[in-house]
Design a protein around this motif. Structure first.
Motif, mmCIF file in Angstrom:
data_model
loop_
_atom_site.group_PDB
_atom_site.id
_atom_site.type_symbol
_atom_site.label_atom_id
_atom_site.label_comp_id
_atom_site.label_asym_id
_atom_site.label_seq_id
_atom_site.Cartn_x
_atom_site.Cartn_y
_atom_site.Cartn_z
ATOM 1 N N LEU A 1 3.016 -4.662 3.878
ATOM 2 C CA LEU A 1 4.012 -3.626 3.621
ATOM 3 C C LEU A 1 3.293 -2.342 3.210
ATOM 4 C CD1 LEU A 1 6.912 -2.583 3.249
ATOM 5 C CD2 LEU A 1 6.933 -3.639 0.966
ATOM 6 N N ILE A 2 3.587 -1.268 3.930
ATOM 7 C CA ILE A 2 3.046 0.051 3.620
ATOM 8 C C ILE A 2 4.213 1.010 3.412
ATOM 9 C CG2 ILE A 2 1.690 2.016 4.462
ATOM 10 C CD1 ILE A 2 0.056 0.062 6.132
ATOM 11 N N THR A 3 4.131 1.816 2.365
ATOM 12 C CA THR A 3 5.098 2.892 2.183
ATOM 13 C C THR A 3 4.364 4.216 2.322
ATOM 14 O OG1 THR A 3 4.807 2.993 -0.227
ATOM 15 C CG2 THR A 3 6.483 1.503 0.612
ATOM 16 N N CYS A 4 4.983 5.126 3.035
ATOM 17 C CA CYS A 4 4.423 6.462 3.223
ATOM 18 C C CYS A 4 5.608 7.426 3.242
ATOM 19 C CB CYS A 4 3.624 6.527 4.520
ATOM 20 S SG CYS A 4 2.761 8.094 4.786
ATOM 21 N N HIS A 5 5.930 7.943 2.077
ATOM 22 C CA HIS A 5 7.137 8.759 1.914
ATOM 23 C C HIS A 5 6.784 10.216 1.662
ATOM 24 C CE1 HIS A 5 9.786 5.091 0.568
ATOM 25 N NE2 HIS A 5 9.387 5.023 1.830
ATOM 26 N N ALA A 6 7.318 11.094 2.521
ATOM 27 C CA ALA A 6 7.136 12.541 2.372
ATOM 28 C C ALA A 6 5.662 12.916 2.361
ATOM 29 C CB ALA A 6 7.846 13.046 1.121
ATOM 30 N N VAL A 7 4.915 12.376 3.327
ATOM 31 C CA VAL A 7 3.482 12.649 3.451
ATOM 32 C C VAL A 7 3.158 13.300 4.799
ATOM 33 C CG1 VAL A 7 1.173 11.597 3.565
ATOM 34 C CG2 VAL A 7 2.857 10.757 1.905
ATOM 35 N N LEU A 8 3.663 12.754 5.895
ATOM 36 C CA LEU A 8 3.284 13.235 7.220
ATOM 37 C C LEU A 8 3.520 14.733 7.385
ATOM 38 C CD1 LEU A 8 2.917 10.254 7.922
ATOM 39 C CD2 LEU A 8 4.127 10.677 10.080
ATOM 40 N N GLU A 9 4.590 15.239 6.767
ATOM 41 C CA GLU A 9 4.927 16.658 6.940
ATOM 42 C C GLU A 9 3.956 17.601 6.243
ATOM 43 O OE1 GLU A 9 7.944 15.078 3.807
ATOM 44 O OE2 GLU A 9 6.994 14.371 5.657
ATOM 45 N N LEU B 1 0.868 -1.174 0.000
ATOM 46 C CA LEU B 1 0.000 0.000 0.000
ATOM 47 C C LEU B 1 0.906 1.225 0.000
ATOM 48 C CD1 LEU B 1 -2.903 1.178 0.240
ATOM 49 C CD2 LEU B 1 -2.530 1.230 2.729
ATOM 50 N N ASP B 2 0.870 1.982 -1.093
ATOM 51 C CA ASP B 2 1.694 3.180 -1.231
ATOM 52 C C ASP B 2 0.819 4.385 -0.914
ATOM 53 O OD1 ASP B 2 3.789 4.919 -1.823
ATOM 54 O OD2 ASP B 2 3.340 4.937 -3.965
ATOM 55 N N VAL B 3 1.005 4.968 0.265
ATOM 56 C CA VAL B 3 0.132 6.025 0.776
ATOM 57 C C VAL B 3 0.679 7.391 0.384
ATOM 58 C CG1 VAL B 3 -0.864 7.053 2.855
ATOM 59 C CG2 VAL B 3 -0.555 4.567 2.708
ATOM 60 N N GLY B 4 -0.159 8.198 -0.260
ATOM 61 C CA GLY B 4 0.289 9.512 -0.715
ATOM 62 C C GLY B 4 1.365 9.373 -1.765
#
Length: 279
Positions: free
Chosen positions: A133-141, A65-68
């Motif tokens: 597996l989840i990826t969440c890159h450069a989203v939380l900010e 799951l690729d989030v954002g």
């Protein structure tokens, strides 16, 4: 990492924060591509992810799951390596950009990527998983409440599953402002962007201490951490030749996981694993 997406036109000119205080990027796909990926800093970021992800993750062809997912580089990277990827992105412009680019990438297996236009906060409804597996890159900010977002990601993760999380490093932003002479801004800790117009300073830069605490609060253990762009952003002069660029990349690779250097990476890349048993 796959080659950069091709250009498309974005028509929206609305850059306001959402009601939840999040920053979406309708109307900014071109600027993202030009400023972040068709520039040395973006190229180095992708090169470092290409180097680090196989080291920091246990990759076994599991669903992702690729989030954002933004412009789609990360989704393509996993799909090219045999993973079935569900890419989510709240911005219609960014999602369409990724779709158009992916159609032209010959190395992508047909049907390996599915697309979902939805914000992170609604993923428990639209993509509940649980995901290995989840990826969440450069989203939380770019979210008004990054702490709640990490809790939501933990809820989507399967027991024993891995979260590949990359965040914009608040401590590096402070140091960068001091290096640039913005001493009062660094001293008063006025580091966050406002999310207005086309400015791309994150509205919620995150510290390592916060990730440690929020992860522990949600049953997530930090298995690995690395700094992305540890040296590049502090150079007085950018590399002038391809040979100098290669030397810089080698330097980044050598020290990205060494203390204290990783702590000043422009981004911090984590592998967090969810506890297999309830706390």
């Amino acid at each position: 990492m796959s080659s950069n997406p091709q250009s498309i036109n974005s028509q929206s000119n609305s850059y306001a924060l959402t009601q939840a205080g999040d920053r979406y990027f309708d109307g900014l796909a071109e600027k993202f591509s030009r400023s972040l990926y068709q520039a040395p800093r973006g190229e180095l970021r992708l090169a470092m992810l290409d180097y680090l992800l196989p080291e920091m993750l246990s990759l076994e062809g599991q669903r992702v799951l690729d989030v954002g997912g933004g412009l789609g580089q990360q989704a393509a990277w996993f799909a090219e390596r045999g993973h079935c990827v569900s890419m989510t992105e709240p911005s219609a412009d960014m999602l369409n950009y990724a779709k158009n680019w992916h159609r032209d990438v010959k190395s992508l297996p047909e049907g390996a990527i599915t697309y979902l236009q939805t914000p992170l906060q609604l993923l428990t409804q639209h993509a509940p998983g649980p995901w290995p597996l989840i990826t969440c890159h450069a989203v939380l900010e770019w979210l008004g409440d990054p702490q709640a977002a990490l809790a939501a990601l933990s809820n989507l993760l399967a027991p024993g599953g891995q979260l590949s999380l990359m965040v914009f490093n608040r401590d590096a932003l402070r140091f960068s402002n001091a290096v640039k002479g913005n001493l009062e801004k660094a001293l008063s800790d006025r580091l966050a962007g406002k999310g207005k117009r086309q400015r791309l300073t994150p509205i919620s830069p995150v510290s390592h201490a916060e990730i440690e605490q929020w992860g522990a609060d949600n049953g997530l253990m930090i298995d690995a951490v690395a700094g992305i762009r540890v040296f590049q952003d502090y150079l007085r002069q950018p590399p002038a030749t391809p040979e100098e660029a290669e030397t810089l990349l080698a330097l980044e690779k050598q020290y990205c996981r060494h203390d204290p250097h990783w702590r000043l990476g422009r981004y911090l890349l984590y592998t967090l694993t969810k506890s297999e048993t309830p706390e």
